[in-house]
Design an enzyme around this catalytic site. Sequence first.
Site, PDB file in Angstrom:
ATOM      1  N   LYS A   1      10.441   0.846  10.156  1.00 50.64           N
ATOM      2  CA  LYS A   1      11.078   1.806   9.238  1.00 50.64           C
ATOM      3  C   LYS A   1      10.938   3.216   9.779  1.00 50.64           C
ATOM      4  O   LYS A   1      10.012   3.527  10.549  1.00 50.64           O
ATOM      5  CB  LYS A   1      10.465   1.723   7.836  1.00 50.64           C
TER       6      LYS A   1
ATOM      7  N   ASP B   1       3.305   0.180   2.403  1.00 43.25           N
ATOM      8  CA  ASP B   1       4.572   0.038   3.140  1.00 43.25           C
ATOM      9  C   ASP B   1       5.009  -1.419   3.276  1.00 43.25           C
ATOM     10  O   ASP B   1       6.102  -1.686   3.791  1.00 43.25           O
ATOM     11  CB  ASP B   1       4.434   0.621   4.563  1.00 43.25           C
TER      12      ASP B   1
HETATM   13  P1  ATP Z   1       2.324   3.391   8.838  1.00 43.28           P
HETATM   14  O1  ATP Z   1       3.617   3.937   9.328  1.00 43.28           O
HETATM   15  O2  ATP Z   1       2.483   2.287   7.808  1.00 43.28           O
HETATM   16  O3  ATP Z   1       1.340   4.406   8.430  1.00 43.28           O
HETATM   17  P2  ATP Z   1       1.720   2.888  11.565  1.00 43.28           P
HETATM   18  O4  ATP Z   1       3.038   2.397  12.039  1.00 43.28           O
HETATM   19  O5  ATP Z   1       1.388   4.300  11.880  1.00 43.28           O
HETATM   20  O6  ATP Z   1       1.614   2.617  10.023  1.00 43.28           O
HETATM   21  P3  ATP Z   1       0.512   0.425  12.433  1.00 43.28           P
HETATM   22  O7  ATP Z   1       1.200   0.044  13.701  1.00 43.28           O
HETATM   23  O8  ATP Z   1       0.889  -0.303  11.206  1.00 43.28           O
HETATM   24  O9  ATP Z   1       0.605   1.993  12.185  1.00 43.28           O
HETATM   25  O10 ATP Z   1      -1.056   0.274  12.735  1.00 43.28           O
HETATM   26  C1  ATP Z   1      -2.069   1.021  12.111  1.00 43.28           C
HETATM   27  C2  ATP Z   1      -3.384   0.363  12.450  1.00 43.28           C
HETATM   28  O11 ATP Z   1      -3.439  -0.892  11.768  1.00 43.28           O
HETATM   29  C3  ATP Z   1      -3.555   0.022  13.924  1.00 43.28           C
HETATM   30  O12 ATP Z   1      -4.208   1.041  14.607  1.00 43.28           O
HETATM   31  C4  ATP Z   1      -4.379  -1.261  13.895  1.00 43.28           C
HETATM   32  O13 ATP Z   1      -5.749  -0.979  14.047  1.00 43.28           O
HETATM   33  C5  ATP Z   1      -4.203  -1.848  12.499  1.00 43.28           C
HETATM   34  N1  ATP Z   1      -3.440  -3.137  12.462  1.00 43.28           N
HETATM   35  C6  ATP Z   1      -3.768  -4.208  11.728  1.00 43.28           C
HETATM   36  N2  ATP Z   1      -2.855  -5.190  11.877  1.00 43.28           N
HETATM   37  C7  ATP Z   1      -1.932  -4.738  12.712  1.00 43.28           C
HETATM   38  C8  ATP Z   1      -0.735  -5.312  13.224  1.00 43.28           C
HETATM   39  N3  ATP Z   1      -0.331  -6.544  12.910  1.00 43.28           N
HETATM   40  N4  ATP Z   1       0.009  -4.545  14.055  1.00 43.28           N
HETATM   41  C9  ATP Z   1      -0.389  -3.274  14.340  1.00 43.28           C
HETATM   42  N5  ATP Z   1      -1.525  -2.709  13.901  1.00 43.28           N
HETATM   43  C10 ATP Z   1      -2.288  -3.425  13.073  1.00 43.28           C
END
Ligand code: ATP
Length: 316
Positions: free
Chosen positions: A24, A154
């Site tokens: 997203k 999210d």
């Molecule tokens: P958001 O936009 O919802 O704040 P994000 O995109 O910045 O999230 P994610 O890629 O969802 O960040 O990852 C955040 C943290 O979640 C990672 O640093 C990791 O430690 C943990 N994590 C747990 N499960 C997963 C997964 N399946 N994929 C990625 N990260 C994960």
Amino acid sequence: MRPRAAAPVRFRNVTAVTVRVPAKVNLQLSVGPLRDDGYHDLVNVFHAVSLFDEVTATPAPRLSVVVEAESGLDIDAVPVGPDNLAARAAAALAAHIGVEPTVQIGIHKAIPVAGGMAGGSADAAGALIACNELWDAGVDEATLLELAADLGSDVPFALFGGTAVGLGRGERLSPVLTRGRFDWVFALADGGLSTAAVYGECDRLRAADGGPVPPPQVAEGLIAALAAGNAETLGKELRNDLQPAALTLRSSLRSTLAAGRDSGALGALVSGSGPTCAFLAASEDHARDLATALSQRAVAKSVIQAHGPVPGATVL
Ligand code: ATP
């Protein structure tokens, strides 16, 4: 009435279920004052884009996670134990239907990790749909959305897809009417940003500023631009209250955003908590030109072209 599954699970004649889940971008992320419970009231306009992780559920003796990635994507920070959000989703669904989570969750990642594009939430949504199918559990959509909201703010949107307004912590969703498609370029950064750290920095900057923080409001001009399919107006209406905090924590993003604007993007903003930057283009051809220009200016680790809105978690 559909019989409830009981332990041990009787698998249907399927050996694996694969679900495709979108990333997203937040078209509007308005953050209200810090609440007593540590959360903020949000107005979040989510938009699902054609950058997908694939989550595969396969029968296995116990819950396990395997992660692989597109070349160049750093997955070191993705946990492969019970902390993985997709594993937590599988465990939550299993507990809900009263079975053991005897499943291997395979995740093929294309969504940047800790990139502000909700990759972990997407994987959790994918695991809910994949396990529901694999276990023939028949859990309805409303219940899946409730399980999703318990896993993270999210996660419901990754089930929902399309374009939607999220209120509360972002999890109370209503669909937003859009016309046509919108073309995007995403500039991926080296390394991630912690969502909690970015919210913390946002609070710190606001406290230092001292001014009142108004309650968040849906941007009516943005909603109208989506309904009209008007990319030019949408570009001007994009907004993200977390952007100043993300730019303070990662100052190099200023030149990434400037490069996109100089190269003719209709709008440029940090995606969610960053550090991925999103650029709106006028058409697919314009997005291709913009992607080329951004690659040549070397302001990002990699550059990806995508479009939205796309559906939420979908069984392949
Ligand atoms: P958001 O936009 O919802 O704040 P994000 O995109 O910045 O999230 P994610 O890629 O969802 O960040 O990852 C955040 C943290 O979640 C990672 O640093 C990791 O430690 C943990 N994590 C747990 N499960 C997963 C997964 N399946 N994929 C990625 N990260 C994960």
